[in-house]
Design a protein around this motif. Structure first.
Motif, PDB file in Angstrom:
ATOM      1  N   GLY A   1       0.548  -1.411   0.212  1.00 32.86           N
ATOM      2  CA  GLY A   1      -0.324  -0.632   0.094  1.00 32.86           C
ATOM      3  C   GLY A   1       0.861   0.484   0.260  1.00 32.86           C
ATOM      4  N   SER A   2       2.066   1.624   0.395  1.00 29.16           N
ATOM      5  CA  SER A   2       2.689   2.354   0.013  1.00 29.16           C
ATOM      6  C   SER A   2       2.876   3.014  -1.134  1.00 29.16           C
ATOM      7  N   ALA A   3       3.445   3.830  -1.456  1.00 23.52           N
ATOM      8  CA  ALA A   3       3.612   5.095  -2.336  1.00 23.52           C
ATOM      9  C   ALA A   3       4.816   4.293  -3.192  1.00 23.52           C
ATOM     10  N   VAL A   4       5.968   3.772  -2.989  1.00 25.48           N
ATOM     11  CA  VAL A   4       7.251   3.288  -3.818  1.00 25.48           C
ATOM     12  C   VAL A   4       6.567   1.421  -4.041  1.00 25.48           C
ATOM     13  N   ALA A   5       5.851   1.436  -3.219  1.00 21.46           N
ATOM     14  CA  ALA A   5       5.547  -0.265  -3.807  1.00 21.46           C
ATOM     15  C   ALA A   5       4.327  -0.157  -5.307  1.00 21.46           C
ATOM     16  N   SER A   6       3.556   0.821  -5.081  1.00 22.44           N
ATOM     17  CA  SER A   6       2.440   1.280  -6.211  1.00 22.44           C
ATOM     18  C   SER A   6       3.275   1.853  -7.176  1.00 22.44           C
ATOM     19  N   GLY A   7       4.832   2.708  -6.914  1.00 24.08           N
ATOM     20  CA  GLY A   7       5.767   2.323  -8.460  1.00 24.08           C
ATOM     21  C   GLY A   7       6.245   1.283  -9.133  1.00 24.08           C
ATOM     22  N   LEU A   8       6.721   0.896  -7.879  1.00 23.19           N
ATOM     23  CA  LEU A   8       7.558  -0.612  -8.483  1.00 23.19           C
ATOM     24  C   LEU A   8       6.474  -1.277  -9.691  1.00 23.19           C
ATOM     25  N   GLU A   9       4.940  -0.990  -8.883  1.00 26.12           N
ATOM     26  CA  GLU A   9       4.015  -1.888  -9.863  1.00 26.12           C
ATOM     27  C   GLU A   9       3.830  -1.311 -11.141  1.00 26.12           C
ATOM     28  N   ALA A  10       3.475  -0.139 -11.063  1.00 26.68           N
ATOM     29  CA  ALA A  10       3.786   0.874 -12.519  1.00 26.68           C
ATOM     30  C   ALA A  10       4.895   0.954 -13.419  1.00 26.68           C
ATOM     31  N   ILE A  11       5.871   0.328 -13.278  1.00 27.32           N
ATOM     32  CA  ILE A  11       7.583   0.127 -13.851  1.00 27.32           C
ATOM     33  C   ILE A  11       6.846  -1.514 -14.031  1.00 27.32           C
ATOM     34  N   ALA A  12       6.661  -1.426 -13.504  1.00 29.44           N
ATOM     35  CA  ALA A  12       6.674  -2.871 -14.244  1.00 29.44           C
ATOM     36  C   ALA A  12       5.567  -3.268 -15.175  1.00 29.44           C
ATOM     37  N   ARG A  13       4.176  -2.987 -14.898  1.00 28.84           N
ATOM     38  CA  ARG A  13       3.708  -2.613 -16.246  1.00 28.84           C
ATOM     39  C   ARG A  13       4.327  -2.215 -17.354  1.00 28.84           C
ATOM     40  N   ALA A  14       4.917  -1.076 -17.219  1.00 29.01           N
ATOM     41  CA  ALA A  14       5.695  -0.959 -18.807  1.00 29.01           C
ATOM     42  C   ALA A  14       6.366  -1.165 -18.960  1.00 29.01           C
ATOM     43  N   ASP A  15       7.270  -2.087 -18.079  1.00 31.02           N
ATOM     44  CA  ASP A  15       8.672  -3.431 -18.766  1.00 31.02           C
ATOM     45  C   ASP A  15       8.277  -4.324 -17.445  1.00 31.02           C
TER      46      ASP A  15
END
Length: 245
Positions: free
Chosen positions: A93-107
């Motif tokens: 639920g952290s901002a870092v977790a959300s950011g990692l998920e977004a990057i993994a979706r893009a790459d």
């Protein structure tokens, strides 16, 4: 038939052969044994070990040269049994977790584990390249803005006739403290806790800063970035800062 053995023809042929041999000696030939660049962000330890072995004597170091095929972004399914990409690297639920998920979706090739392994290698390369004044290595690892700042510091050091003697002891910690996707640009910030032995000497060899016998603790936060839609998979250092107390 007599024209083929004309003295002028033979002379021109001889000149052509000499020119060809000179060009080959100047330009060189590819033998298939040329060393590839070291890849600190290689996808696994075997790749990195092989890249380092193949280029251990070289001075030019560039960031990743992974498979150039573009992977299609894949969505992360909440119902999938596979652990979420942030597991073990960020709080749920952290901002870092959300950011990692977004990057993994893009790459689809991105994983925090392989990224951190590459970031640790890049950190040591950059620290040592700056200590040695190796601008060529720095140019390959840094964004233009960061390189300009490092280069200006090297210019000042050289004007003052200072020599930096650094021994890299090791990295005690490397953890992701920020991750985000802005458009197609991915940013990942890493906190490094490392140990160095540093001594700065003047032209006379006198110590002006540091201590060649003391291990110093160093804390940094470095931010790496890459365009997730670009064919070039390189990550570049785009910002450096000291962590707040």
């Amino acid at each position: 038939m007599t024209d083929a053995f004309d003295p002028l023809n033979l002379l021109l042929l001889g000149i052509a052969v000499v020119v060809f041999l000179r060009l080959r000696s100047v330009l060189g030939r590819r033998t298939g044994n040329e060393r590839p660049p070291i890849d600190p962000f290689a996808r696994n330890e075997r790749d990195r070990a092989q890249a380092t072995a193949n280029a251990q004597d070289g001075k030019v170091i560039s960031l990743p040269q992974r498979d150039n095929r573009k992977a299609e972004p894949t969505p992360i399914s909440q119902g999938d049994d596979k652990a979420p990409v942030w597991k073990g690297y960020a709080a749920e639920g952290s901002a870092v977790a959300s950011g990692l998920e977004a990057i993994a979706r893009a790459d689809a090739n991105f994983t925090p584990k392989s990224f951190l392994e590459g970031a640790r290698a890049a950190y040591e390369m950059i620290v040592m390249a700056f200590a040695e004044g190796d601008r060529l290595t720095l140019r390959n690892l840094l964004s233009k803005e960061v390189f300009d700042g490092f280069s200006a510091a090297l210019d000042e050091r050289e004007r003052e006739g200072l020599v930096n003697e650094t021994t890299f002891v090791g990295i005690n910690e490397a953890s992701i403290v920020d991750a985000r996707l802005e458009g197609r640009q991915a940013f990942v910030a890493v906190k490094f806790a490392s140990q160095l032995i540093t001594a700065v000497k003047n032209r006379s060899g006198e110590l002006v800063d540091g201590d060649p016998t003391k291990i110093r603790d160093v804390n940094d936060i470095w931010t790496f970035a890459r365009d997730t839609k670009a064919r070039d998979p390189n990550w570049s250092l785009v910002a450096t800062e000291a962590p707040s107390a």
